[in-house]
Enzyme design. Sequence first.
Site, PDB file in Angstrom:
ATOM      1  N   GLY A 158      48.850  49.602  40.625  1.00 48.86           N
ATOM      2  CA  GLY A 158      49.243  51.084  40.021  1.00 48.86           C
ATOM      3  C   GLY A 158      49.575  51.950  41.364  1.00 48.86           C
TER       4      GLY A 158
ATOM      5  N   CYS B 190      45.413  45.148  44.176  1.00 49.15           N
ATOM      6  CA  CYS B 190      46.070  46.508  44.616  1.00 49.15           C
ATOM      7  C   CYS B 190      45.065  47.458  44.133  1.00 49.15           C
ATOM      8  CB  CYS B 190      47.417  46.384  44.565  1.00 49.15           C
ATOM      9  SG  CYS B 190      48.177  47.750  45.393  1.00 49.15           S
ATOM     10  N   TYR B 191      45.696  48.495  43.288  1.00 46.61           N
ATOM     11  CA  TYR B 191      44.970  49.388  42.515  1.00 46.61           C
ATOM     12  C   TYR B 191      43.747  48.985  41.891  1.00 46.61           C
ATOM     13  CZ  TYR B 191      43.888  53.314  39.791  1.00 46.61           C
ATOM     14  OH  TYR B 191      43.212  54.555  38.927  1.00 46.61           O
TER      15      TYR B 191
ATOM     16  N   HIS C   8      49.495  41.767  46.919  1.00 50.93           N
ATOM     17  CA  HIS C   8      49.904  41.335  45.625  1.00 50.93           C
ATOM     18  C   HIS C   8      50.394  39.608  45.811  1.00 50.93           C
ATOM     19  CE1 HIS C   8      50.789  44.983  43.685  1.00 50.93           C
ATOM     20  NE2 HIS C   8      51.013  45.513  44.897  1.00 50.93           N
TER      21      HIS C   8
ATOM     22  N   GLU D  56      50.721  37.739  43.413  1.00 51.13           N
ATOM     23  CA  GLU D  56      51.705  37.333  42.180  1.00 51.13           C
ATOM     24  C   GLU D  56      53.069  37.079  42.584  1.00 51.13           C
ATOM     25  OE1 GLU D  56      51.498  41.793  41.385  1.00 51.13           O
ATOM     26  OE2 GLU D  56      50.224  40.063  42.538  1.00 51.13           O
TER      27      GLU D  56
ATOM     28  N   GLY E  63      72.887  36.272  17.561  1.00 51.95           N
ATOM     29  CA  GLY E  63      73.472  35.035  18.659  1.00 51.95           C
ATOM     30  C   GLY E  63      73.122  34.973  19.945  1.00 51.95           C
ATOM     31  N   GLY E  64      72.095  35.961  20.050  1.00 55.02           N
ATOM     32  CA  GLY E  64      71.510  35.622  21.461  1.00 55.02           C
ATOM     33  C   GLY E  64      70.217  34.788  21.471  1.00 55.02           C
ATOM     34  N   VAL E  65      69.645  34.612  22.571  1.00 51.10           N
ATOM     35  CA  VAL E  65      68.716  33.485  22.933  1.00 51.10           C
ATOM     36  C   VAL E  65      67.673  33.807  21.905  1.00 51.10           C
ATOM     37  CG1 VAL E  65      67.673  34.419  24.795  1.00 51.10           C
ATOM     38  CG2 VAL E  65      67.624  32.061  24.410  1.00 51.10           C
ATOM     39  N   ASP E  66      67.188  34.891  21.802  1.00 51.36           N
ATOM     40  CA  ASP E  66      65.735  35.192  21.126  1.00 51.36           C
ATOM     41  C   ASP E  66      65.868  34.999  19.582  1.00 51.36           C
ATOM     42  OD1 ASP E  66      64.965  35.990  23.626  1.00 51.36           O
ATOM     43  OD2 ASP E  66      65.459  38.285  23.322  1.00 51.36           O
ATOM     44  N   SER E  67      66.956  35.565  19.089  1.00 45.59           N
ATOM     45  CA  SER E  67      67.278  35.413  17.661  1.00 45.59           C
ATOM     46  C   SER E  67      67.530  33.737  17.236  1.00 45.59           C
ATOM     47  CB  SER E  67      68.125  36.167  16.995  1.00 45.59           C
ATOM     48  OG  SER E  67      69.378  36.285  17.448  1.00 45.59           O
ATOM     49  N   SER E  68      68.254  33.025  18.200  1.00 46.04           N
ATOM     50  CA  SER E  68      68.568  31.961  17.948  1.00 46.04           C
ATOM     51  C   SER E  68      67.558  30.855  17.890  1.00 46.04           C
ATOM     52  CB  SER E  68      69.489  31.433  19.078  1.00 46.04           C
ATOM     53  OG  SER E  68      70.938  32.333  19.097  1.00 46.04           O
TER      54      SER E  68
ATOM     55  N   LYS F  29      60.725  35.652  28.402  1.00 48.84           N
ATOM     56  CA  LYS F  29      62.179  35.248  28.079  1.00 48.84           C
ATOM     57  C   LYS F  29      62.065  33.725  28.621  1.00 48.84           C
ATOM     58  CE  LYS F  29      65.470  37.174  27.039  1.00 48.84           C
ATOM     59  NZ  LYS F  29      66.267  37.371  25.875  1.00 48.84           N
TER      60      LYS F  29
END
Length: 469
Positions: free
Chosen positions: A53, A80-81, A168, A170, A223-228, A366
Amino acid sequence: MEKIIVVDFGGQYNQLIARRVRDLGVYCEIVPYTIDMAKLAAMQPAGLIFTGGPNSVYLETSPHISDEIFGLNVPILGICYGCQILAYMLGGTVSPAETAAAREYGKTETDYLTGSKLFDEGHGITWMSHGDYISKVPEGFKITAKTPVCPVAAMECDEKRLYGVQFHLEVNHTVGGIDMLRRFLFDVCGCKGEWKMDSFIDTTVAELKRTIGDKGVVLGLSGGVDSSVAAALLSKAVGKQLTCVFVDQGLMRKDEGDMVEQTFTKLFDMNFVRINCQQHFYDCLKGVSDPEQKRKIIGTEFYRVFWDKIRESYGDGFFAQGTIYPDRIESGKGDAAVIKTHHNQVKQPDDIKFLGTIEPLKDLFKDEVRRVGEMLGMILPLVLMFVVFYFLLIRPQKKKDKKVKEMLAALKNGDRVCTIGGIYGTITSIKDDTIELSVGRDNVKLVFARWAIRNVEEVAIENDSEVLN
């Protein structure tokens, strides 16, 4: 299910930390530092990770968490924080750097000392970003790493299973950082790494069947990946009980709406409804330049058109969305700040009552959604399909097309390939101009033009910019 909870103190890498944990096969969620301790305890985490943070822990206005968190008796890793707040809360001292030379930003030479559960003794490169430092560790802690200007680059208390790293781990810049995270998850927290996408599909489909029963479900399809991918999961679970409503708002590329309709009516067992309302959206957006205002207008008008159609045609049942985890975080989930408002986070009309809202992807990032899509036979968003079709059919051919032609000539039955639209499958039949693929775990047979095939390795390279790093 084993679960790691990331407690967010405002760090820019909160989602990255959660993704790294999931990449190692452990389910992970992000919660704000203001979370109620009873609620956190009810989540039964195998371990906690405190994020970084931008604040100084010794200021009253900085984020702090209740000391009841130590009563959960689970391992904690502070980054970190998060490392500094562990030290501050447990009686250590966090001090501001007195000179610019004492502040560390970027790649940093770091000495790893003996006796750490997270790493071996030696020397390495870490990624630092701090102006404060721990000048005194709490009682019972030992220093396990240091740099030339940072006396406590890492600390731990094995007895209480508390660990902190100033750097960090990660990010890729910290050499061996993912292995440190792996050690915390498996050696300290005792996780088994059972979070897999194939089990997610089976579990989600079974849950959807139980939830929906014999009722209908309506999904707004972009028509995008999520709703598809959400549509694919729902179709697999309930078939014709699913109605997908596609609002063609005129903001896509030429003929892309037609391609969306053709693709979904051929690929999925569902009812498909298309609403053409291009001019309405053009009128609403006229003269608007602010991106956030545009997003809100598009989201609001999308749902206004969508709900008007629902009022006309559909009765009771469930409402489904392609909401994913970052949507909820970026739209202000909990006490998180709004990064941008997503259309599927706009409030639904009060006069329309569904039995419930179904969001089968609400806990996925995603890249995880893309993996689910690949396993279901479609990985790339349809928005990208038209782009690739355009460049292949209209754009002048480049030298690399010779390589593509050679690859097409060498294809044979049994080859694992991918279409330029992002559909993965195994070749089952080859003719002069077409190739039949077996797609998805249900082995659906689809026929494609020969020129639409690419091998998996080439597509992965060409679309590397679409993969989140």
